[in-house]
Design a protein around this motif. Structure first.
Motif, PDB file in Angstrom:
ATOM      1  N   LEU A  44       0.809  -1.210   0.000  1.00 50.47           N
ATOM      2  CA  LEU A  44       0.000   0.000   0.000  1.00 50.47           C
ATOM      3  C   LEU A  44       0.846   1.265   0.000  1.00 50.47           C
ATOM      4  N   ALA A  45       0.264   2.332  -0.487  1.00 44.18           N
ATOM      5  CA  ALA A  45       0.937   3.637  -0.506  1.00 44.18           C
ATOM      6  C   ALA A  45      -0.138   4.716  -0.386  1.00 44.18           C
ATOM      7  N   TYR A  46       0.304   5.972  -0.436  1.00 46.24           N
ATOM      8  CA  TYR A  46      -0.624   7.095  -0.415  1.00 46.24           C
ATOM      9  C   TYR A  46      -0.594   7.810  -1.758  1.00 46.24           C
ATOM     10  N   ARG A  47      -1.761   8.363  -2.130  1.00 43.59           N
ATOM     11  CA  ARG A  47      -1.870   9.144  -3.357  1.00 43.59           C
ATOM     12  C   ARG A  47      -2.760  10.345  -3.087  1.00 43.59           C
ATOM     13  N   TYR A  48      -2.353  11.514  -3.606  1.00 41.67           N
ATOM     14  CA  TYR A  48      -3.159  12.717  -3.434  1.00 41.67           C
ATOM     15  C   TYR A  48      -4.255  12.771  -4.498  1.00 41.67           C
ATOM     16  N   VAL A  49      -5.488  13.032  -4.036  1.00 42.59           N
ATOM     17  CA  VAL A  49      -6.608  13.234  -4.963  1.00 42.59           C
ATOM     18  C   VAL A  49      -7.254  14.573  -4.636  1.00 42.59           C
ATOM     19  N   PRO A  50      -7.851  15.238  -5.623  1.00 40.93           N
ATOM     20  CA  PRO A  50      -8.538  16.505  -5.345  1.00 40.93           C
ATOM     21  C   PRO A  50      -9.635  16.311  -4.302  1.00 40.93           C
ATOM     22  N   LYS A  51      -9.779  17.315  -3.454  1.00 40.38           N
ATOM     23  CA  LYS A  51     -10.789  17.232  -2.402  1.00 40.38           C
ATOM     24  C   LYS A  51     -12.176  17.023  -2.997  1.00 40.38           C
ATOM     25  N   ALA A  52     -12.422  17.614  -4.164  1.00 43.13           N
ATOM     26  CA  ALA A  52     -13.729  17.471  -4.806  1.00 43.13           C
ATOM     27  C   ALA A  52     -13.991  16.033  -5.242  1.00 43.13           C
ATOM     28  N   ALA A  53     -12.914  15.258  -5.483  1.00 45.40           N
ATOM     29  CA  ALA A  53     -13.068  13.867  -5.922  1.00 45.40           C
ATOM     30  C   ALA A  53     -13.049  12.890  -4.754  1.00 45.40           C
ATOM     31  N   TYR A  54     -12.804  13.387  -3.544  1.00 48.81           N
ATOM     32  CA  TYR A  54     -12.717  12.506  -2.370  1.00 48.81           C
ATOM     33  C   TYR A  54     -14.087  11.967  -1.995  1.00 48.81           C
ATOM     34  N   ASP A  55     -14.132  10.665  -1.716  1.00 51.67           N
ATOM     35  CA  ASP A  55     -15.357   9.996  -1.273  1.00 51.67           C
ATOM     36  C   ASP A  55     -15.168   9.575   0.179  1.00 51.67           C
ATOM     37  N   ASN A  56     -16.216   9.722   0.987  1.00 52.04           N
ATOM     38  CA  ASN A  56     -16.108   9.382   2.413  1.00 52.04           C
ATOM     39  C   ASN A  56     -15.730   7.927   2.657  1.00 52.04           C
ATOM     40  N   GLY A  57     -15.938   7.078   1.665  1.00 55.40           N
ATOM     41  CA  GLY A  57     -15.588   5.674   1.831  1.00 55.40           C
ATOM     42  C   GLY A  57     -14.126   5.374   1.584  1.00 55.40           C
ATOM     43  N   MET A  58     -13.366   6.332   1.072  1.00 55.49           N
ATOM     44  CA  MET A  58     -11.944   6.122   0.794  1.00 55.49           C
ATOM     45  C   MET A  58     -11.157   6.064   2.100  1.00 55.49           C
ATOM     46  N   LEU A  59     -10.180   5.157   2.163  1.00 56.05           N
ATOM     47  CA  LEU A  59      -9.373   4.988   3.368  1.00 56.05           C
ATOM     48  C   LEU A  59      -8.244   6.012   3.395  1.00 56.05           C
ATOM     49  N   LEU A  60      -7.950   6.522   4.593  1.00 53.74           N
ATOM     50  CA  LEU A  60      -6.938   7.563   4.753  1.00 53.74           C
ATOM     51  C   LEU A  60      -5.705   7.085   5.502  1.00 53.74           C
ATOM     52  N   ASP A  61      -5.735   5.845   6.018  1.00 52.95           N
ATOM     53  CA  ASP A  61      -4.633   5.341   6.838  1.00 52.95           C
ATOM     54  C   ASP A  61      -4.267   3.928   6.399  1.00 52.95           C
ATOM     55  N   VAL A  62      -2.992   3.710   6.082  1.00 57.90           N
ATOM     56  CA  VAL A  62      -2.525   2.382   5.671  1.00 57.90           C
ATOM     57  C   VAL A  62      -2.835   1.340   6.740  1.00 57.90           C
ATOM     58  N   ALA A  63      -2.711   1.718   8.006  1.00 51.01           N
ATOM     59  CA  ALA A  63      -2.938   0.771   9.102  1.00 51.01           C
ATOM     60  C   ALA A  63      -4.362   0.225   9.088  1.00 51.01           C
TER      61      ALA A  63
END
Length: 241
Positions: free
Chosen positions: A58-77
């Motif tokens: 796993l890694a992190y990727r930046y997405v525009p705030k307008a494209a962010y969905d509440n179901g997307m995970l924000l923490d690798v853990a």
């Protein structure tokens, strides 16, 4: 001469002032862009369904705030140690519904089948609910061979009395009654006892193939423990921005 020099000094000062203003404008734009981006968890590579995610995947990727969905995970853990319910594409933001920790229930397109005792030649010792197993066919006068390319999930293992093998110190049924999924899952994983019946999560096609080979007694199953069961995500914050 002095007048020309003063003109040049004025021009240079104006140019420097303009460059400074432009530089400050660019810095402000970058700051605004960073504020409008959200770091979400993504897989580094394509990951098939039924795979246990490890932090290194796993890694992190930046997405525009307008494209962010509440179901997307924000923490690798949060994702590490979970199992994929559906395939995940490379750099695809991971949605919570696409992974699960309690994968004893059959997945999409699967059902839980109890394997008849007379279909089984041998079962590896120590197999427990939630483990991955590999199925082999063994026939009289015929060579043995692997039945499916992929390992399948054990839904439960039962004793000769057709009672689910349980952890006597922390019974699964009590955890189920309390609605404590964490304890229920741990109880099933830590159960201990002699296996006489085994229930597997299979697709309809897999079950029909097993039944076709074994119902006349010409073939029997050898059920082997798979090392996939040992995949443990022991890294947590790798690649966090």
């Amino acid at each position: 001469m002095n007048r020309k020099r003063n003109i040049w000094i004025s021009v240079l000062a104006a140019l420097l002032s303009g460059a400074l203003v432009y530089g400050l404008f660019q810095i402000q734009q970058l700051q605004l862009q960073r504020q409008e981006l959200v770091a979400v968890v993504v897989p580094k590579r394509f990951i098939a369904a039924g795979v246990t995610l490890m932090a290194g995947d796993l890694a992190y990727r930046y997405v525009p705030k307008a494209a962010y969905d509440n179901g997307m995970l924000l923490d690798v853990a949060t994702a590490a140690g979970m199992e994929t319910i559906v395939p995940l594409g490379t750099q695809e933001p991971i949605l919570g519904w696409k992974i699960d920790r309690f994968h004893l229930l059959p997945g999409s397109g699967e059902s839980t089948f109890q394997i008849p005792r007379d279909y089984v030649r041998s079962i590896s010792n120590g197999i427990r609910a939630g483990d991955k197993v590999v199925l082999y066919l063994s026939g009289e006068g015929e060579g043995s061979g692997r039945l499916f390319n992929q390992a399948v999930t054990v839904a439960s293992v039962k004793s000769s009395g057709n009672i689910e093998i349980d952890n006597m110190e922390d019974p699964n049924l009590l955890s189920l009654a309390d609605g404590d999924k964490e304890k229920m899952y741990a109880s099933r994983r830590e159960a201990n006892g002699m296996i006489d019946y085994i229930n597997l999560n299979l697709t309809e096609g897999q079950w029909l193939e097993i039944d076709g080979y074994c119902k006349d007694g010409s073939h029997k199953l050898v059920i082997a423990f798979s090392p996939e069961s040992l995949n443990v995500a022991d890294e947590t914050k790798e690649d966090q921005p």
